[in-house]
Write an enzyme that holds these catalytic residues in place. Structure first.
Site, PDB file in Angstrom:
ATOM      1  CB  SER A  51      20.822  42.610  41.015  1.00 18.72           C
ATOM      2  OG  SER A  51      19.546  43.039  40.613  1.00 18.72           O
ATOM      3  CG  HIS A 164      16.543  40.838  45.047  1.00 13.86           C
ATOM      4  ND1 HIS A 164      15.632  41.164  44.079  1.00 13.86           N
ATOM      5  CD2 HIS A 164      17.578  41.704  44.885  1.00 13.86           C
ATOM      6  CE1 HIS A 164      16.095  42.185  43.355  1.00 13.86           C
ATOM      7  NE2 HIS A 164      17.276  42.507  43.828  1.00 13.86           N
ATOM      8  CD  GLU A 173      12.924  40.725  40.373  1.00 14.92           C
ATOM      9  OE1 GLU A 173      11.930  41.078  39.713  1.00 14.92           O
ATOM     10  OE2 GLU A 173      13.901  41.465  40.579  1.00 14.92           O
ATOM     11  CD  GLU A 214      12.352  42.938  44.017  1.00 16.69           C
ATOM     12  OE1 GLU A 214      11.592  42.198  43.367  1.00 16.69           O
ATOM     13  OE2 GLU A 214      13.226  43.647  43.496  1.00 16.69           O
ATOM     14  CG  ASP A 329      16.967  45.645  35.151  1.00 24.27           C
ATOM     15  OD1 ASP A 329      17.300  46.836  35.166  1.00 24.27           O
ATOM     16  OD2 ASP A 329      16.882  44.977  36.210  1.00 24.27           O
ATOM     17  CE  LYS A 354      15.358  47.658  38.200  1.00 22.34           C
ATOM     18  NZ  LYS A 354      16.579  46.807  38.205  1.00 22.34           N
ATOM     19  CG  HIS A 382      10.071  47.295  42.694  1.00 20.51           C
ATOM     20  ND1 HIS A 382       9.775  46.492  43.762  1.00 20.51           N
ATOM     21  CD2 HIS A 382      10.511  46.439  41.714  1.00 20.51           C
ATOM     22  CE1 HIS A 382      10.013  45.233  43.461  1.00 20.51           C
ATOM     23  NE2 HIS A 382      10.451  45.169  42.231  1.00 20.51           N
ATOM     24  CE  LYS A 405      11.472  43.931  38.262  1.00 20.86           C
ATOM     25  NZ  LYS A 405      12.613  43.062  37.965  1.00 20.86           N
TER      26      LYS A 405
HETATM   27  C1  LIG Z   1      14.343  45.196  40.828  1.00 18.47           C
HETATM   28  C2  LIG Z   1      15.502  44.636  40.515  1.00 18.47           C
HETATM   29  O1  LIG Z   1      16.505  44.515  41.403  1.00 18.47           O
HETATM   30  P1  LIG Z   1      17.499  45.646  41.878  1.00 18.47           P
HETATM   31  O2  LIG Z   1      16.681  46.808  42.297  1.00 18.47           O
HETATM   32  O3  LIG Z   1      18.258  45.005  43.002  1.00 18.47           O
HETATM   33  O4  LIG Z   1      18.377  45.956  40.697  1.00 18.47           O
HETATM   34  C3  LIG Z   1      15.746  44.056  39.181  1.00 18.47           C
HETATM   35  O5  LIG Z   1      16.822  43.526  38.928  1.00 18.47           O
HETATM   36  O6  LIG Z   1      14.883  44.121  38.313  1.00 18.47           O
HETATM   37 MG   LIG Z   2      16.057  43.037  36.785  1.00 19.54          MG
END
Ligand SMILES: C=C(OP(=O)(O)O)C(=O)O
Ligand SMILES: [Mg+2]
Length: 439
Positions: A51, A164, A173, A214, A329, A354, A382, A405
């Site tokens: 995502s 996911h 999540e 995950e 995010d 990230k 992650h 996370k």
């Molecule tokens: C970990 C996530 O998913 P992705 O790595 O698929 O963006 C997230 O959206 O926080």
């Molecule tokens: Mg996210």
């Protein structure tokens, strides 16, 4: 005194991630002597999102000319072995910012689409590892300094939905946070026990115990309330008190639910289960979160609204920001330009970090620093496509972020991080700091 630690060798190869897709692995050797005799090697593997935010740095894949259905990363590997290697060979590995500057300069674009963020990040992380190895200090201490000791509270994703998983849960999540634990070991144990209790409950109710990307369970459930009720049941069954020992965090990943043409968030799974179309506009999303907050001990909502809706985010923060952590995010993509825009507008009150969203360690650390200086909380994260690399566990301790996370405790790609945190816990001993970030 060791002040100059030259990069002697840079080598990348294609390996596999947790989804079975190709990714980049980089090895960097540093040191004065002949390689393999006096040299120190750092290795790093690059994660990958599903995502992904549209403002993220670009992950370079081979496309039509590649294999693995176009997902191979030979071009990114080649860029490491040629352009990036040339740029940093002989440079000082102890100067991470300079190394990262060379990477950014070699790429020359705003979003790393020339060398690829996957190529860039692999080199950046491997250099940091090699430098720490040469100094013979743990990676978390190298990145964080001599006072490092704050462990992150896990945000453990035990129920997966959205992009996911192939179930009817629309939000991505559902996570448990052992804020009531007294140290890392206890925190991981509490989460592990709740995860196993959730499995028993799902089995008893004849619901699927198959897992998503995950490692969280991915049963078909009617709506988010049902998910949260089951999690509450699991928390209690494990002997813990929701709202005291365990808090809840959600990642709605709302950019994935948003339909631009209808200017609304579409809930396909909930629509299917209820036999009528469920749509929510920005205001209704905020009201929906408010109802969930009234019913459940939720302390954190990530990507509650989509990545372009700055006005909505301002409203969300105004109405709920004093009550709950609102994490950006896709909104911030670990990018200080987007984060400063959010800080100025009072949009969100926390950032998800990230490393591959931005592509170098220095830039990710800049984002952490900007957030912390501005009173925004930080969650180190992650990706849904992970590897056995545990880099982010060290990064979470190094930055004193206070939250991490990194998925469910049932897959080695996720446990690589938890197990590294357990090692650091042991190493820090009584000096470990583990605090509830919400008191
Ligand atoms: C970990 C996530 O998913 P992705 O790595 O698929 O963006 C997230 O959206 O926080
Ligand atoms: Mg996210």
């Amino acid at each position: 005194m060791l002040r100059y630690l030259p990069v002697r060798r840079v080598h990348a190869r294609q390996v596999l991630d947790s989804r079975g897709n190709p990714t980049v692995e980089v090895e960097v050797t540093v040191g004065e002597g002949v390689i393999g005799i006096n040299g120190y090697t750092g290795r790093a593997m690059v994660p990958s999102g599903a995502s992904t935010g549209k403002f993220e740095a670009v992950e370079l894949r081979d496309g039509e000319k590649g294999n693995y259905g176009g997902l191979s990363v030979h071009r990114a590997v080649e860029n490491v072995n040629t352009r990036l290697a040339e740029a940093i060979l002989g440079e000082n590995a102890l100067n991470q910012r300079f190394i990262d500057h060379k990477i950014i300069e070699t790429d020359g674009t705003d979003n790393k689409n020339s060398v690829g963020a996957n190529a860039a990040l692999g080199v950046s992380m491997a250099v940091a590892r090699a430098a720490a190895a040469a100094l013979r200090i743990p990676l978390y201490q190298y990145m964080g300094g001599c006072h490092t000791g704050r462990m992150p509270v896990p945000m453990m994703n035990i129920l997966n939905g959205g992009r996911h998983a192939d179930n009817t849960v629309d939000m991505q999540e559902f996570m448990i946070m052992p804020a009531g634990a007294s140290n890392m070991e206890e925190a991981i144990r509490m989460c592990g026990e709740i995860y196993q209790c959730l499995k028993i409950i799902l089995k008893q109710k004849k619901l699927s115990t198959a897992v998503g990307d995950e490692g969280g369970f991915a049963p078909d459930l009617e709506d988010s309330e049902k998910v949260l009720e089951l999690i509450m049941e699991a928390v209690k069954k494990a002997g813990y008190e929701p709202g005291k020992d365990i808090y809840i965090a959600i990642d709605a990943a709302a950019s994935e639910l948003y339909d631009k043409d209808r200017n609304a968030y579409v809930f396909p799974g909930e629509s299917l289960m209820k036999g009528k179309e469920i749509l929510r506009d920005s205001e209704q999303m905020i009201e929906y979160y408010e109802r969930l907050l009234d019913q459940f001990p939720i302390v954190s909502i990530e990507d509650g609204l989509e990545e372009d809706d700055w006005e909505g985010w301002k409203k969300l923060t105004k109405y709920l920001g004093a009550r709950v952590q609102l994490v950006g995010d896709d909104l911030f993509v670990t990018n200080i330009k987007r984060l400063s825009c959010g800080i100025r507008q009072k949009a969100a009150n926390a950032i998800l970090v990230k490393v591959n969203q931005i592509g170098t360690l220095s830039e990710a650390l800049d984002a952490v620093e900007m957030a912390q200086k501005s009173g925004y909380r930080v969650v180190i994260s992650h990706r849904s496509g992970e590897t056995e690399d545990s880099f982010i566990a060290d990064l979470a301790v190094a930055t004193g972020a206070g939250q991490i996370k990194t998925g469910a405790p049932c897959r080695s790609d996720r446990n690589a991080k938890y197990n590294q945190l357990l090692r650091i816990h042991e190493e820090l001993g009584e000096l470990e700091i583990y605090e509830n970030p919400f008191v």
